[in-house]
Design an enzyme around this catalytic site. Sequence first.
Site, PDB file in Angstrom:
ATOM      1  N   LYS A 184       0.869  -1.180   0.000  1.00  0.00           N
ATOM      2  CA  LYS A 184       0.000   0.000   0.000  1.00  0.00           C
ATOM      3  C   LYS A 184       0.903   1.226   0.000  1.00  0.00           C
ATOM      4  CE  LYS A 184      -3.153   2.461   3.090  1.00  0.00           C
ATOM      5  NZ  LYS A 184      -4.225   2.323   4.071  1.00  0.00           N
TER       6      LYS A 184
HETATM    7  C1  R5P Z   1      -2.021   4.742   8.211  1.00  0.00           C
HETATM    8  O1  R5P Z   1      -1.277   4.853   9.076  1.00  0.00           O
HETATM    9  C2  R5P Z   1      -3.022   3.691   8.141  1.00  0.00           C
HETATM   10  O2  R5P Z   1      -2.586   2.550   7.504  1.00  0.00           O
HETATM   11  C3  R5P Z   1      -4.271   4.158   7.551  1.00  0.00           C
HETATM   12  O3  R5P Z   1      -5.202   3.159   7.580  1.00  0.00           O
HETATM   13  C4  R5P Z   1      -4.268   4.568   6.155  1.00  0.00           C
HETATM   14  O4  R5P Z   1      -3.063   4.604   5.497  1.00  0.00           O
HETATM   15  C5  R5P Z   1      -4.893   5.847   6.089  1.00  0.00           C
HETATM   16  O5  R5P Z   1      -5.848   5.832   5.126  1.00  0.00           O
HETATM   17  P1  R5P Z   1      -6.197   7.213   4.508  1.00  0.00           P
HETATM   18  O6  R5P Z   1      -4.894   7.917   4.320  1.00  0.00           O
HETATM   19  O7  R5P Z   1      -6.859   6.906   3.213  1.00  0.00           O
HETATM   20  O8  R5P Z   1      -7.099   7.896   5.471  1.00  0.00           O
END
Ligand code: R5P
Length: 296
Positions: free
Chosen positions: A203
């Site tokens: 990711k």
């Molecule tokens: C980050 O530290 C976590 O993995 C989060 O779940 C994720 O990366 C954040 O998702 P978003 O940036 O789409 O809110």
Amino acid sequence: MADRDGSKEAKKFYEDIPAENYGFFLKGASSLDWGMKNRLSRIFNPKTGKTLMLAIDHGYFQGPTTGLERIDLNIVPLMPYADALMLTRGILRTTVPPTLTKPIVMRCSGGPSILKELSDEHLAVDIEDAIRMNVAAITLQVFIGGEFESRSIHNMTRLVDMGLKYGIPTMAVTAVGKDMVRDARYFRLACRMCAELGAQIIKTYYVPEGFETVTSSCPVPIVMAGGKKIPEMDALTMAYNAVQEGAAGVDMGRNIFQSDSPKAMMRAVANIIHEGASPDEAYELYETMKNQKVAK
Ligand code: R5P
């Protein structure tokens, strides 16, 4: 001596030539065992090769994030619209109904809060507990260039080894420290390191310049992280561009659950990922659903 210039822009990435998949639909997964392939096939739709993963694990280091204050009220109703869910075991056990059969990508690292050095993470889940909770994948943060880079890599290789033992894929999340440059060169380094050291899914963040070199030089599927909340049209355009440039879907959090209409946003992002909709078409769907209030 290490090739510190190994990310020279002159490198050939052959971005227009897809990697050979050797009979399995997902990049880099043909030599994995049945259980691992089966779990990956639950996360990634075998028809499209892509996923819409909903990330709601933010609380593991930042507490009740805006939009996630009441997961039971605001997020559980969204879950049927996701292909997979990224969350912590605490939320899974306390708040997610066990009748939900969506694949779970379980956060397995933790330690520091937002008040401290974030790269100072350890593994925070036993593989037995992940198995007990019937997860489809395990995941953690990897801090390339961060203060505790080496430990976070070691956390990942241990998690990968445990996952391989039981047929559970590991998703590495390339965390970017606040002082680091977010460019294709950095993400190529981070993603490739994670894949070379065994992660089956990566990711990472989208970059407008050269994202296709990040995906093409990474031998496993990349899912795009959402990042901070931006206007819906911008988030849809980013998801569209990421998929066009080789991402196998997205793992988005804030740009979905902080949207004016999270369900409409889920449907719009899915439209891009699985139906090939353009950002304009997806935004129109978003607006229609939002205005019909079918999906508040
Ligand atoms: C980050 O530290 C976590 O993995 C989060 O779940 C994720 O990366 C954040 O998702 P978003 O940036 O789409 O809110």
